[in-house]
Design a protein around this motif. Structure first.
Motif, PDB file in Angstrom:
ATOM      1  N   ASP A  67     -62.211 -38.181  -5.364  1.00 44.09           N
ATOM      2  CA  ASP A  67     -61.906 -38.629  -6.723  1.00 44.09           C
ATOM      3  C   ASP A  67     -62.730 -39.836  -7.153  1.00 44.09           C
ATOM      4  O   ASP A  67     -62.251 -40.707  -7.865  1.00 44.09           O
ATOM      5  CB  ASP A  67     -60.406 -38.944  -6.832  1.00 44.09           C
ATOM      6  N   ASP A  68     -63.971 -39.918  -6.719  1.00 42.83           N
ATOM      7  CA  ASP A  68     -64.822 -41.041  -7.083  1.00 42.83           C
ATOM      8  C   ASP A  68     -66.265 -40.612  -6.836  1.00 42.83           C
ATOM      9  O   ASP A  68     -66.620 -40.249  -5.722  1.00 42.83           O
ATOM     10  CB  ASP A  68     -64.462 -42.260  -6.237  1.00 42.83           C
ATOM     11  N   VAL A 105     -68.532 -32.547   5.592  1.00 45.55           N
ATOM     12  CA  VAL A 105     -68.143 -33.201   4.343  1.00 45.55           C
ATOM     13  C   VAL A 105     -66.639 -33.444   4.316  1.00 45.55           C
ATOM     14  O   VAL A 105     -66.179 -34.527   3.931  1.00 45.55           O
ATOM     15  CB  VAL A 105     -68.581 -32.360   3.127  1.00 45.55           C
ATOM     16  N   VAL A 106     -65.862 -32.440   4.725  1.00 40.34           N
ATOM     17  CA  VAL A 106     -64.402 -32.604   4.752  1.00 40.34           C
ATOM     18  C   VAL A 106     -64.011 -33.731   5.702  1.00 40.34           C
ATOM     19  O   VAL A 106     -63.171 -34.580   5.375  1.00 40.34           O
ATOM     20  CB  VAL A 106     -63.723 -31.285   5.163  1.00 40.34           C
ATOM     21  N   ASN A 107     -64.618 -33.775   6.877  1.00 46.38           N
ATOM     22  CA  ASN A 107     -64.296 -34.823   7.847  1.00 46.38           C
ATOM     23  C   ASN A 107     -64.673 -36.206   7.324  1.00 46.38           C
ATOM     24  O   ASN A 107     -63.930 -37.189   7.517  1.00 46.38           O
ATOM     25  CB  ASN A 107     -64.991 -34.549   9.172  1.00 46.38           C
ATOM     26  N   ALA A 108     -65.838 -36.301   6.674  1.00 50.66           N
ATOM     27  CA  ALA A 108     -66.258 -37.590   6.116  1.00 50.66           C
ATOM     28  C   ALA A 108     -65.320 -38.029   4.993  1.00 50.66           C
ATOM     29  O   ALA A 108     -64.996 -39.212   4.855  1.00 50.66           O
ATOM     30  CB  ALA A 108     -67.699 -37.497   5.606  1.00 50.66           C
ATOM     31  N   ALA A 109     -64.870 -37.067   4.180  1.00 55.26           N
ATOM     32  CA  ALA A 109     -63.923 -37.392   3.107  1.00 55.26           C
ATOM     33  C   ALA A 109     -62.598 -37.877   3.692  1.00 55.26           C
ATOM     34  O   ALA A 109     -61.982 -38.815   3.174  1.00 55.26           O
ATOM     35  CB  ALA A 109     -63.698 -36.170   2.221  1.00 55.26           C
ATOM     36  N   ARG A 110     -62.161 -37.245   4.775  1.00 51.99           N
ATOM     37  CA  ARG A 110     -60.915 -37.682   5.421  1.00 51.99           C
ATOM     38  C   ARG A 110     -61.041 -39.125   5.905  1.00 51.99           C
ATOM     39  O   ARG A 110     -60.095 -39.914   5.779  1.00 51.99           O
ATOM     40  CB  ARG A 110     -60.589 -36.762   6.591  1.00 51.99           C
ATOM     41  N   SER A 111     -62.185 -39.465   6.470  1.00 51.29           N
ATOM     42  CA  SER A 111     -62.388 -40.829   6.952  1.00 51.29           C
ATOM     43  C   SER A 111     -62.314 -41.831   5.807  1.00 51.29           C
ATOM     44  O   SER A 111     -61.719 -42.909   5.937  1.00 51.29           O
ATOM     45  CB  SER A 111     -63.748 -40.939   7.657  1.00 51.29           C
ATOM     46  N   VAL A 112     -62.912 -41.473   4.678  1.00 53.87           N
ATOM     47  CA  VAL A 112     -62.871 -42.344   3.504  1.00 53.87           C
ATOM     48  C   VAL A 112     -61.438 -42.553   3.035  1.00 53.87           C
ATOM     49  O   VAL A 112     -61.017 -43.673   2.725  1.00 53.87           O
ATOM     50  CB  VAL A 112     -63.732 -41.756   2.370  1.00 53.87           C
ATOM     51  N   LEU A 113     -60.686 -41.461   2.972  1.00 48.81           N
ATOM     52  CA  LEU A 113     -59.310 -41.564   2.496  1.00 48.81           C
ATOM     53  C   LEU A 113     -58.446 -42.387   3.441  1.00 48.81           C
ATOM     54  O   LEU A 113     -57.557 -43.122   2.998  1.00 48.81           O
ATOM     55  CB  LEU A 113     -58.724 -40.156   2.311  1.00 48.81           C
ATOM     56  N   ARG A 114     -58.692 -42.274   4.756  1.00 45.78           N
ATOM     57  CA  ARG A 114     -57.947 -43.102   5.706  1.00 45.78           C
ATOM     58  C   ARG A 114     -58.255 -44.584   5.496  1.00 45.78           C
ATOM     59  O   ARG A 114     -57.353 -45.429   5.481  1.00 45.78           O
ATOM     60  CB  ARG A 114     -58.292 -42.697   7.149  1.00 45.78           C
ATOM     61  N   ARG A 115     -59.549 -44.899   5.321  1.00 44.52           N
ATOM     62  CA  ARG A 115     -59.926 -46.294   5.081  1.00 44.52           C
ATOM     63  C   ARG A 115     -59.359 -46.792   3.762  1.00 44.52           C
ATOM     64  O   ARG A 115     -58.939 -47.948   3.637  1.00 44.52           O
ATOM     65  CB  ARG A 115     -61.449 -46.439   5.094  1.00 44.52           C
ATOM     66  N   ARG A 116     -59.328 -45.923   2.760  1.00 42.77           N
ATOM     67  CA  ARG A 116     -58.812 -46.313   1.453  1.00 42.77           C
ATOM     68  C   ARG A 116     -57.319 -46.632   1.528  1.00 42.77           C
ATOM     69  O   ARG A 116     -56.856 -47.610   0.933  1.00 42.77           O
ATOM     70  CB  ARG A 116     -59.058 -45.180   0.447  1.00 42.77           C
ATOM     71  N   ARG A 117     -56.566 -45.802   2.272  1.00 39.56           N
ATOM     72  CA  ARG A 117     -55.130 -46.082   2.424  1.00 39.56           C
ATOM     73  C   ARG A 117     -54.906 -47.412   3.130  1.00 39.56           C
ATOM     74  O   ARG A 117     -54.021 -48.185   2.761  1.00 39.56           O
ATOM     75  CB  ARG A 117     -54.465 -44.949   3.202  1.00 39.56           C
ATOM     76  N   THR A 118     -55.724 -47.688   4.136  1.00 37.83           N
ATOM     77  CA  THR A 118     -55.598 -48.961   4.855  1.00 37.83           C
ATOM     78  C   THR A 118     -55.909 -50.135   3.937  1.00 37.83           C
ATOM     79  O   THR A 118     -55.191 -51.144   3.925  1.00 37.83           O
ATOM     80  CB  THR A 118     -56.542 -48.990   6.065  1.00 37.83           C
ATOM     81  N   ALA A 119     -56.978 -50.007   3.149  1.00 33.45           N
ATOM     82  CA  ALA A 119     -57.365 -51.085   2.241  1.00 33.45           C
ATOM     83  C   ALA A 119     -56.302 -51.318   1.180  1.00 33.45           C
ATOM     84  O   ALA A 119     -55.973 -52.462   0.842  1.00 33.45           O
ATOM     85  CB  ALA A 119     -58.700 -50.749   1.580  1.00 33.45           C
ATOM     86  N   ARG A 120     -55.724 -50.240   0.661  1.00 31.79           N
ATOM     87  CA  ARG A 120     -54.702 -50.387  -0.379  1.00 31.79           C
ATOM     88  C   ARG A 120     -53.451 -51.057   0.165  1.00 31.79           C
ATOM     89  O   ARG A 120     -52.715 -51.710  -0.565  1.00 31.79           O
ATOM     90  CB  ARG A 120     -54.363 -49.017  -0.965  1.00 31.79           C
ATOM     91  N   GLY A 121     -53.211 -50.900   1.463  1.00 32.19           N
ATOM     92  CA  GLY A 121     -52.056 -51.544   2.066  1.00 32.19           C
ATOM     93  C   GLY A 121     -52.184 -53.053   2.108  1.00 32.19           C
ATOM     94  O   GLY A 121     -51.198 -53.765   2.293  1.00 32.19           O
ATOM     95  N   HIS A 122     -53.426 -53.561   1.933  1.00 26.02           N
ATOM     96  CA  HIS A 122     -53.654 -55.004   1.972  1.00 26.02           C
ATOM     97  C   HIS A 122     -54.212 -55.532   0.656  1.00 26.02           C
ATOM     98  O   HIS A 122     -54.738 -56.638   0.589  1.00 26.02           O
ATOM     99  CB  HIS A 122     -54.638 -55.350   3.098  1.00 26.02           C
ATOM    100  N   THR A 123     -54.098 -54.727  -0.402  1.00 24.65           N
ATOM    101  CA  THR A 123     -54.647 -55.114  -1.705  1.00 24.65           C
ATOM    102  C   THR A 123     -53.513 -55.298  -2.709  1.00 24.65           C
ATOM    103  O   THR A 123     -52.611 -54.464  -2.774  1.00 24.65           O
ATOM    104  CB  THR A 123     -55.608 -54.025  -2.241  1.00 24.65           C
TER     105      THR A 123
END
Length: 204
Positions: A67-68, A105-123
């Motif tokens: 989504d970006d 591509v799917v695996n790389a997208a999953r990694s991004v989404l995991r990092r995004r969830r972690t970042a949002r938890g501290h934002t």
């Protein structure tokens, strides 16, 4: 219970039709599949050929998953880098480059989404993630609504729908890409479409 993956709903067909390609972006009717999925008696593509043939299509695939637009481009770069690390630039040991690229591509997208969830938890809540300023050049309002609705599905539901109706993979290909059974692919697609239709009716 047995499920059959239904035909794409009208709004999905309209969405894909409106994502008109730029002059350097191949249309959906002209995917160079022979280049990236060679027959046994044909030479396999090099990494450079695979990149030229499928990069833009993979960016579109990644866009539905993360989504970006800027992030989608990074996802695809990471995926091609992973292909190069594991198989080199000749891809001689890779039997199905297109299938492997989808999985990367799917695996790389999953990694991004995991990092995004972690970042949002501290934002702080007001910071959030917004679309890049030039994303409006690619996405019309209907695109935005569909992407927002897709983002509310589970990761598996989103991946199955995008691989089925955007990448036009078969049930067997989706199952192989995601490491699922064909029955799980069918049931997930059916439930995901129902959920997506309900979410889109709410916003209209």
């Amino acid at each position: 219970m047995q499920y059959a993956i239904p035909a794409p709903p009208p709004w999905w067909s309209r969405l894909l039709a409106r994502m008109s390609p730029t002059e350097d972006m191949p249309t959906r009717g002209r995917h160079p599949r022979a280049l990236v999925t060679p027959h046994h008696d044909e030479p396999r593509p090099t990494l450079a050929e695979l990149y030229r043939a499928r990069r833009l299509d993979m960016v579109r695939l990644a866009l539905f998953l993360v989504d970006d637009l800027h992030t989608a481009e990074d996802v695809v770069q990471d995926a091609f880098a992973a292909v190069c690390r594991h198989h080199g630039t000749s891809l001689d040991g890779l039997q199905d480059p297109a299938a492997y690229l989808h999985t990367a591509v799917v695996n790389a997208a999953r990694s991004v989404l995991r990092r995004r969830r972690t970042a949002r938890g501290h934002t702080p809540p007001h910071a959030g993630y917004g679309p890049p300023v030039d994303e409006g050049l690619l996405l019309a309002e209907e695109h935005r609504q569909v992407l927002d609705a897709l983002a509310q599905l589970t990761r598996r539901q989103r991946e199955v729908l995008v691989l089925r109706y955007w990448s036009e993979l078969t049930e067997a290909q989706i199952a192989k890409t995601l490491g699922l059974s064909r029955g799980t692919v069918k049931s997930t697609a059916s439930r995901a479409l129902d959920a997506l239709e309900k979410k889109l009716k709410v916003v209209r």
